[in-house]
Design an enzyme around this catalytic site. Structure first.
Site, PDB file in Angstrom:
ATOM      1  N   MET A  13      54.381  80.909 145.318  1.00  0.00           N
ATOM      2  CA  MET A  13      53.519  80.659 144.053  1.00  0.00           C
ATOM      3  C   MET A  13      52.113  81.160 143.951  1.00  0.00           C
ATOM      4  SD  MET A  13      52.756  77.041 141.709  1.00  0.00           S
ATOM      5  CE  MET A  13      54.742  76.629 141.700  1.00  0.00           C
ATOM      6  N   ARG A  52      67.259  98.484 116.965  1.00  0.00           N
ATOM      7  CA  ARG A  52      66.386  97.300 117.021  1.00  0.00           C
ATOM      8  C   ARG A  52      65.782  97.083 115.598  1.00  0.00           C
ATOM      9  NH1 ARG A  52      62.140  97.319 121.985  1.00  0.00           N
ATOM     10  NH2 ARG A  52      61.337  98.661 120.355  1.00  0.00           N
ATOM     11  N   LYS A  73      49.485  95.661 121.632  1.00  0.00           N
ATOM     12  CA  LYS A  73      50.161  94.656 121.583  1.00  0.00           C
ATOM     13  C   LYS A  73      50.029  93.915 122.975  1.00  0.00           C
ATOM     14  CE  LYS A  73      54.368  97.191 122.785  1.00  0.00           C
ATOM     15  NZ  LYS A  73      55.274  97.951 122.163  1.00  0.00           N
ATOM     16  N   TYR A  81      58.875  81.216 152.757  1.00  0.00           N
ATOM     17  CA  TYR A  81      60.030  80.449 152.460  1.00  0.00           C
ATOM     18  C   TYR A  81      61.282  81.203 152.585  1.00  0.00           C
ATOM     19  CZ  TYR A  81      57.318  77.286 149.613  1.00  0.00           C
ATOM     20  OH  TYR A  81      56.414  76.309 149.246  1.00  0.00           O
TER      21      TYR A  81
HETATM   22  C1  LIG Z   1      55.065  99.294 122.317  1.00  0.00           C
HETATM   23  C2  LIG Z   1      55.324 100.454 121.195  1.00  0.00           C
HETATM   24  C3  LIG Z   1      54.723 101.626 121.685  1.00  0.00           C
HETATM   25  C4  LIG Z   1      53.825 101.974 122.567  1.00  0.00           C
HETATM   26  O1  LIG Z   1      54.952 102.373 123.702  1.00  0.00           O
HETATM   27  P1  LIG Z   1      54.363 102.926 124.857  1.00  0.00           P
HETATM   28  O2  LIG Z   1      55.579 103.132 125.768  1.00  0.00           O
HETATM   29  O3  LIG Z   1      53.524 101.687 125.693  1.00  0.00           O
HETATM   30  O4  LIG Z   1      53.673 104.212 124.905  1.00  0.00           O
HETATM   31  C5  LIG Z   1      54.846 102.573 120.395  1.00  0.00           C
HETATM   32  N1  LIG Z   1      55.608 102.223 119.398  1.00  0.00           N
HETATM   33  C6  LIG Z   1      56.084 101.031 119.138  1.00  0.00           C
HETATM   34  C7  LIG Z   1      56.855 100.816 117.858  1.00  0.00           C
HETATM   35  C8  LIG Z   1      56.023  99.992 120.178  1.00  0.00           C
HETATM   36  O5  LIG Z   1      56.635  98.870 120.179  1.00  0.00           O
END
Ligand SMILES: *Cc1c(COP(=O)(O)O)cnc(C)c1O
Length: 359
Positions: A303, A130, A35, A255
């Protein structure tokens, strides 16, 4: 000439890390989590490096399309499922496996007519609060409804741990017990572990696992270095020195003059700033690597530039390459002092940073 900044993605490190994860999986199938553009490493590169994975897991239909376009033929798991009925056409066309975490999604599915039965991972909420069905009647009803649909096939039940990054066994056990209670009677597969659960809680079972962060060579645990997990950094962020300044005692840098020199200081100005994805919250003293030594940052990150103390790296002049994170400076080390995690830094690598590949 483009700005002298680069990210380097090491495909050999990605492949190595997948091998390490597979070893920990001990026969369980491995969904490589890609992802967020493969945690900033690029979906197409992940497709090439993770060819040995059993599937990819992601949550954006456009990224699923990119993975298919790049030649990924094995399963792809949509971690949040589909969001509206129109998504189901894409899910069907790309032959995706979908999470279902809510009754609304079952209603959408009931109304669609895919060409082939849709493979489903039913998501159970065991404490993260969630996504997922959270009590026994809800799980049983969802399962019954899905099993009654001729165009749906539940291939696994899954859950996600909230505390697997803690070393103690109780970190996952409450959720594991709850999961087992909620799926009673289920004879099929279970899909359970993220990186932390896979590497730190070997008693978590299941038929498949979902590691993400370890594949990119960073740590899933706040108090444990990636090296302790046997994985290697896949992303290096480096930039060159574009100017140097001699700062007299009492002189400031950057800055807000958040830093003032106590002794004469040779400052290197590096072509990397927060618009490249380097965290503005990184304090004075955040490590960088130049000419084979670690040097501290000085002053506030701006930046397009940041400054490092080159007093002890006299050879490093204009053009010297500075590693901001990578194999010498673990991304987690920068993340920790900046008050975040390696995940966030790698995902936030800016689109303007040119990417090179090695390995
Ligand atoms: C992102 C995610 C993972 C992977 O998690 P890591 O901590 O990066 O290994 C696994 N399962 C779900 C549902 C996720 O959203």
């Amino acid at each position: 000439m483009p700005r002298p900044i680069n990210a380097t993605i090491d495909l050999a490190a990605l492949r190595h890390n997948l091998t390490v994860a597979r070893r920990h999986a001990r026969g369980r199938r491995v969904w490589a989590v890609v992802k967020a553009n493969a945690y900033g490493h690029g979906i197409e590169r992940a497709v090439r490096a993770f060819g040995d994975a059993d599937g990819l897991a992601l949550l954006d239909l456009a990224e699923a399309q990119r993975a298919r376009d790049a030649g990924w033929r094995k399963p792809i798991l949509l971690l949040e499922g589909f969001f509206e009925p129109a998504d189901l056409d894409v899910v069907d066309r790309l032959d995706l496996t979908s999470v279902i975490h809510d009754a609304e999604q079952i209603a959408m599915l009931r109304a669609c007519r895919p060409q082939r039965p849709l493979a489903i991972h039913l998501k159970i909420n065991t404490g993260m609060n969630r996504l997922g069905f959270a009590d026994l009647p809800a799980v049983q009803e969802a399962l019954a409804q899905l099993q009654a649909l001729p165009h749906a096939r539940v291939t696994a039940l899954m859950t996600h741990f909230a505390n697997a990054d803690r070393d103690d066994a109780v970190a996952v056990d409450a959720q594991l017990q709850r999961f087992k209670r909620l799926i009673q009677g289920w004879q099929g597969e279970m899909c359970l572990a993220n990186s932390a659960a896979l590497f730190m809680h070997s008693h978590v079972g299941g038929a498949s696992v979902r590691p993400g962060i370890v594949l990119y060579g960073a740590s899933p645990a706040p108090d444990k270095a990636a090296a302790a997990f046997g994985v290697r950094a896949a992303m290096t962020l480096s930039a060159r020195v574009i100017a140097t300044q001699q700062v007299a005692p009492g002189g400031g840098v950057g800055y807000g003059v958040q830093f003032a020199a106590a002794t004469p200081l040779r400052v290197g100005v590096v072509a990397c700033g927060y618009a490249d994805g380097y965290p503005r919250s990184a304090p004075n003293g955040t490590p960088a690597f130049v000419e084979n030594i670690r040097v501290p940052t000085v002053g506030r990150v701006s930046m397009d530039m940041l400054c490092v103390d080159l007093t002890h790296a006299p050879q490093a002049g204009i053009g010297a390459e500075v590693e901001l994170w990578g194999s010498h400076i673990p991304i987690d080390e920068v993340a920790t002092v900046a008050g975040t995690v390696g995940y966030e830094l790698m995902c936030a690598l800016a689109a303007r940073v040119p990417v090179r590949e090695i390995g």
